[in-house]
Scaffold this motif. Structure first.
Motif, PDB file in Angstrom:
ATOM      1  N   GLY A   1       0.779  -1.224   0.000  1.00 46.69           N
ATOM      2  CA  GLY A   1       0.000   0.000   0.000  1.00 46.69           C
ATOM      3  C   GLY A   1       0.810   1.272   0.000  1.00 46.69           C
ATOM      4  N   ALA A   2       2.119   1.193   0.266  1.00 45.84           N
ATOM      5  CA  ALA A   2       2.955   2.389   0.295  1.00 45.84           C
ATOM      6  C   ALA A   2       3.062   2.986  -1.116  1.00 45.84           C
ATOM      7  N   PRO A   3       3.320   4.288  -1.241  1.00 44.95           N
ATOM      8  CA  PRO A   3       3.431   4.905  -2.563  1.00 44.95           C
ATOM      9  C   PRO A   3       4.551   4.290  -3.403  1.00 44.95           C
ATOM     10  N   VAL A   4       4.289   4.132  -4.691  1.00 48.69           N
ATOM     11  CA  VAL A   4       5.268   3.619  -5.647  1.00 48.69           C
ATOM     12  C   VAL A   4       5.427   4.659  -6.748  1.00 48.69           C
ATOM     13  N   THR A   5       6.663   5.064  -7.034  1.00 46.93           N
ATOM     14  CA  THR A   5       6.898   6.000  -8.127  1.00 46.93           C
ATOM     15  C   THR A   5       7.259   5.230  -9.389  1.00 46.93           C
ATOM     16  N   PHE A   6       6.888   5.778 -10.543  1.00 53.38           N
ATOM     17  CA  PHE A   6       7.212   5.142 -11.817  1.00 53.38           C
ATOM     18  C   PHE A   6       7.642   6.199 -12.818  1.00 53.38           C
ATOM     19  N   GLU A   7       8.375   5.745 -13.835  1.00 50.26           N
ATOM     20  CA  GLU A   7       8.838   6.641 -14.899  1.00 50.26           C
ATOM     21  C   GLU A   7       9.053   5.820 -16.169  1.00 50.26           C
ATOM     22  N   PHE A   8       8.376   6.204 -17.245  1.00 52.43           N
ATOM     23  CA  PHE A   8       8.559   5.500 -18.508  1.00 52.43           C
ATOM     24  C   PHE A   8       9.945   5.816 -19.072  1.00 52.43           C
ATOM     25  N   PRO A   9      10.575   4.840 -19.734  1.00 50.37           N
ATOM     26  CA  PRO A   9      11.965   5.030 -20.176  1.00 50.37           C
ATOM     27  C   PRO A   9      12.137   6.045 -21.301  1.00 50.37           C
ATOM     28  N   ASN A  10      11.197   6.103 -22.223  1.00 51.44           N
ATOM     29  CA  ASN A  10      11.340   6.992 -23.374  1.00 51.44           C
ATOM     30  C   ASN A  10      10.736   8.365 -23.083  1.00 51.44           C
ATOM     31  N   ARG A  11      11.261   9.388 -23.748  1.00 51.84           N
ATOM     32  CA  ARG A  11      10.788  10.760 -23.583  1.00 51.84           C
ATOM     33  C   ARG A  11       9.803  11.124 -24.692  1.00 51.84           C
ATOM     34  N   LEU A  12       8.897  12.038 -24.360  1.00 48.59           N
ATOM     35  CA  LEU A  12       7.971  12.562 -25.353  1.00 48.59           C
ATOM     36  C   LEU A  12       8.422  13.953 -25.777  1.00 48.59           C
ATOM     37  N   GLU A  13       8.094  14.320 -27.017  1.00 53.54           N
ATOM     38  CA  GLU A  13       8.402  15.657 -27.488  1.00 53.54           C
ATOM     39  C   GLU A  13       7.197  16.566 -27.297  1.00 53.54           C
ATOM     40  N   TYR A  14       7.462  17.848 -27.347  1.00 52.65           N
ATOM     41  CA  TYR A  14       6.395  18.838 -27.186  1.00 52.65           C
ATOM     42  C   TYR A  14       5.285  18.579 -28.218  1.00 52.65           C
ATOM     43  N   GLY A  15       4.045  18.529 -27.739  1.00 51.72           N
ATOM     44  CA  GLY A  15       2.918  18.317 -28.630  1.00 51.72           C
ATOM     45  C   GLY A  15       2.498  16.874 -28.787  1.00 51.72           C
ATOM     46  N   ASP A  16       3.313  15.929 -28.301  1.00 53.45           N
ATOM     47  CA  ASP A  16       2.920  14.515 -28.371  1.00 53.45           C
ATOM     48  C   ASP A  16       1.715  14.260 -27.466  1.00 53.45           C
ATOM     49  N   VAL A  17       0.766  13.533 -27.993  1.00 61.14           N
ATOM     50  CA  VAL A  17      -0.397  13.145 -27.204  1.00 61.14           C
ATOM     51  C   VAL A  17      -0.092  11.825 -26.498  1.00 61.14           C
ATOM     52  N   TYR A  18      -0.392  11.739 -25.221  1.00 60.35           N
ATOM     53  CA  TYR A  18      -0.166  10.502 -24.480  1.00 60.35           C
ATOM     54  C   TYR A  18      -1.452  10.082 -23.777  1.00 60.35           C
ATOM     55  N   ASN A  19      -1.585   8.803 -23.561  1.00 60.69           N
ATOM     56  CA  ASN A  19      -2.738   8.247 -22.871  1.00 60.69           C
ATOM     57  C   ASN A  19      -2.242   7.086 -22.019  1.00 60.69           C
ATOM     58  N   VAL A  20      -1.994   7.357 -20.750  1.00 64.08           N
ATOM     59  CA  VAL A  20      -1.471   6.346 -19.839  1.00 64.08           C
ATOM     60  C   VAL A  20      -2.640   5.514 -19.321  1.00 64.08           C
ATOM     61  N   VAL A  21      -2.575   4.212 -19.531  1.00 70.05           N
ATOM     62  CA  VAL A  21      -3.641   3.312 -19.091  1.00 70.05           C
ATOM     63  C   VAL A  21      -3.015   2.080 -18.438  1.00 70.05           C
ATOM     64  N   PHE A  22      -3.831   1.391 -17.655  1.00 70.90           N
ATOM     65  CA  PHE A  22      -3.405   0.117 -17.105  1.00 70.90           C
ATOM     66  C   PHE A  22      -3.672  -0.972 -18.143  1.00 70.90           C
ATOM     67  N   LYS A  23      -2.602  -1.547 -18.691  1.00 68.43           N
ATOM     68  CA  LYS A  23      -2.772  -2.730 -19.524  1.00 68.43           C
ATOM     69  C   LYS A  23      -3.330  -3.855 -18.673  1.00 68.43           C
TER      70      LYS A  23
END
Length: 213
Positions: A61-83
């Motif tokens: 239950g403790a907080p977990v931090t995450f970070e995707f490996p690849n970077r997005l450029e300005y204007g990129d649309v993203y949609n983070v979802v649980f697979k």
């Protein structure tokens, strides 16, 4: 002497011109965030062709931090979802109350997503047979919940169905007992204890008979 000074100046001017035409590095954005409440494994986040498995913390239950490996450029649309959500858990965003987060990189100074996960709850109950008097009170030890059952209408002999109002979380043990016997009867319980699985429990059946005289 003069030509040796002109050449570096021209090089600087050319570099500045290329930068003005888009020759410099574009702004990049990291998709990152925090998830609270993870207890079980199985969580996988995805966005923009990237997937990221999230392991449960050492302290459930403790907080977990995450970070995707690849970077997005300005204007990129993203949609983070649980697979896939954590096993036997449901997750949501405080913003949407649904497990996805979409936006455009650069609209905010940084991409910081917050999720919360909770263990799935299920109901417990069953049937009551042979009840002919009032006063029956059942209790579930894991939640402290109680339920009072009155005798059926005259002539009704079919079992009475009951369900506790308070749900039981997956993986939690439960134990149903007769807190108060009905007047002049003794009731016993079948399948009274167990550990909650991934489905509602409906076989905690109660049978009542006349009390010994």
């Amino acid at each position: 002497m003069k030509s040796s000074l002109i050449r570096p100046a021209l090089a600087l001017a050319l570099a500045a011109g290329l930068a003005g035409c888009g020759g410099s590095d574009k702004a990049e954005f990291v998709v990152k965030g925090t998830i609270t409440g993870i207890v079980y494994p199985g969580a996988v986040l995805m966005t923009n062709g990237m997937e990221l498995a999230i392991a449960p913390p050492a302290t459930p239950g403790a907080p977990v931090t995450f970070e995707f490996p690849n970077r997005l450029e300005y204007g990129d649309v993203y949609n983070v979802v649980f697979k896939s959500e954590p096993n036997n858990q449901s997750c949501f965003t405080p913003q949407n109350t649904i497990p996805n987060f979409n936006d455009t990189a650069g609209r905010l100074a940084e991409i910081a997503i917050t999720y919360a996960c909770a263990v799935d709850p299920y109901s417990i109950g069953g049937t009551i047979s042979g009840l002919t008097a009032d006063g029956l009170v059942l209790a579930n030890g894991s939640t402290g919940g109680t339920i009072t059952v009155g005798k059926p209408a005259a002539g009704v002999t079919t079992p009475i169905s009951y369900t506790f109002a308070g749900p039981v979380l997956f993986g939690t043990t439960y134990g149903v007992t007769v807190l108060t016997q009905p007047t002049g009867q003794v009731c016993t319980i079948a399948n009274a204890t167990g550990t909650m699985g991934a489905a509602n429990v409906s076989n905690i059946n109660v049978t009542c008979v006349a009390a010994p005289s």
